[in-house]
Scaffold this active site. Structure first.
Site, PDB file in Angstrom:
ATOM      1  N   HIS A  55     -11.687   6.317  16.001  1.00  0.00           N
ATOM      2  CA  HIS A  55     -11.720   7.736  15.667  1.00  0.00           C
ATOM      3  C   HIS A  55     -13.095   8.050  15.097  1.00  0.00           C
ATOM      4  CE1 HIS A  55     -10.169  11.656  14.622  1.00  0.00           C
ATOM      5  NE2 HIS A  55     -10.732  11.530  13.434  1.00  0.00           N
ATOM      6  N   SER A  89     -16.793   5.583  27.614  1.00  0.00           N
ATOM      7  CA  SER A  89     -17.957   4.770  27.229  1.00  0.00           C
ATOM      8  C   SER A  89     -17.557   3.641  26.275  1.00  0.00           C
ATOM      9  CB  SER A  89     -19.053   5.642  26.612  1.00  0.00           C
ATOM     10  OG  SER A  89     -18.671   6.178  25.369  1.00  0.00           O
TER      11      SER A  89
HETATM   12  C1  GRF Z   1     -15.122   8.798  21.089  1.00  0.00           C
HETATM   13  O1  GRF Z   1     -15.936   9.550  20.255  1.00  0.00           O
HETATM   14  C2  GRF Z   1     -13.946   8.257  20.316  1.00  0.00           C
HETATM   15  O2  GRF Z   1     -14.227   7.987  18.984  1.00  0.00           O
HETATM   16  C3  GRF Z   1     -12.946   9.379  20.405  1.00  0.00           C
HETATM   17  O3  GRF Z   1     -13.126   9.935  21.670  1.00  0.00           O
HETATM   18  C4  GRF Z   1     -14.433   9.655  22.148  1.00  0.00           C
HETATM   19  C5  GRF Z   1     -14.249   8.934  23.434  1.00  0.00           C
HETATM   20  O4  GRF Z   1     -15.460   8.695  24.103  1.00  0.00           O
HETATM   21  N1  GRF Z   1     -11.615   8.892  20.149  1.00  0.00           N
HETATM   22  P1  GRF Z   1     -15.473   7.692  25.327  1.00  0.00           P
HETATM   23  O5  GRF Z   1     -14.454   8.206  26.346  1.00  0.00           O
HETATM   24  O6  GRF Z   1     -15.138   6.333  24.843  1.00  0.00           O
HETATM   25  O7  GRF Z   1     -16.863   7.793  25.880  1.00  0.00           O
END
Ligand code: GRF
Length: 208
Positions: free
Chosen positions: A109, A13
């Protein structure tokens, strides 16, 4: 035109938010490739539907971290990136890989670093009684979830929050701050000195 390569492992996402902002806001950049270590990552479907080149480097096909990292670097270099964007990429990258792209690799993060590096950040924040959670965009250095901080979003913890509710609200802010941080990078608005990131136009690097 800056060439952005994203590394993903899952739904992607954040990658989607970055790609959409890049296209809609007319950045001097393009997401030229989405590279996944998981063949089934949902992010690949989005990329394919958008006409973005995809590649899979399946970590299970490599006997060690180093051989995986070498294969990943070969795939990434083939796309001639100006910027590498880690967007939910769930493999730890070795120091040699990180140094190869140092200064041109960003990560997001879901915590207010340096608090809660690693996994299960929201659960740990709730267990610690934190009143605020958030997300951090940072340059990647060899130490996990470390590195110069570009931007942070602060999300209040609400009574009755569980890790899923909190994660959803933090993720919504990720979709704002990560595209903005990437935009600043491709527009040349970030300077790093002594481990600190300065936004050259003086814009706020903190959101709530
Ligand atoms: C997000 O919460 C990001 O902060 C962490 O992993 C998750 C990834 O979500 N590193 P997406 O794949 O971008 O939806």
């Amino acid at each position: 035109m800056k060439r952005i390569v994203t590394l993903v492992s899952g739904r992607g996402s954040n990658m989607q938010a970055i790609h959409a902002a890049c296209v809609q806001q007319g950045w001097p950049a393009a997401v030229v490739a989405v590279v996944s270590n998981r063949p089934g990552a949902g992010a690949l479907d989005y990329a394919a539907a958008q006409g973005i080149t995809t590649a899979v480097v399946d970590h299970r096909a490599y006997p060690s971290r180093d051989t995986f990292d070498d294969a990943l670097a070969a795939a990434v270099d083939g796309f001639r990136p100006d910027l590498l964007v880690l967007a939910g990429f769930m493999r730890i990258l070795g120091a040699a890989f990180v140094r190869r792209y140092e200064g041109r690799m960003l990560n997001i993060h879901p915590s207010l670093l340096p608090a809660f590096p690693g996994l299960h950040t929201h659960r740990r924040a709730l267990e610690a009684g934190c009143q605020a959670a958030g997300a951090t965009v940072h340059f990647v250095t060899p130490e996990l979830d470390h590195g110069p901080i570009v931007m942070q979003s602060v999300v209040p913890v609400r009574p009755g929050d569980d890790e899923h509710r909190l994660a959803d609200r933090v993720l919504a802010t990720e979709h704002s701050i990560y595209p903005l941080a990437v935009r600043w990078f491709v527009e040349g608005k970030l300077a790093v000195a002594d481990g600190r990131v300065r936004q050259l136009a003086g814009e706020s690097q903190s959101f709530s």
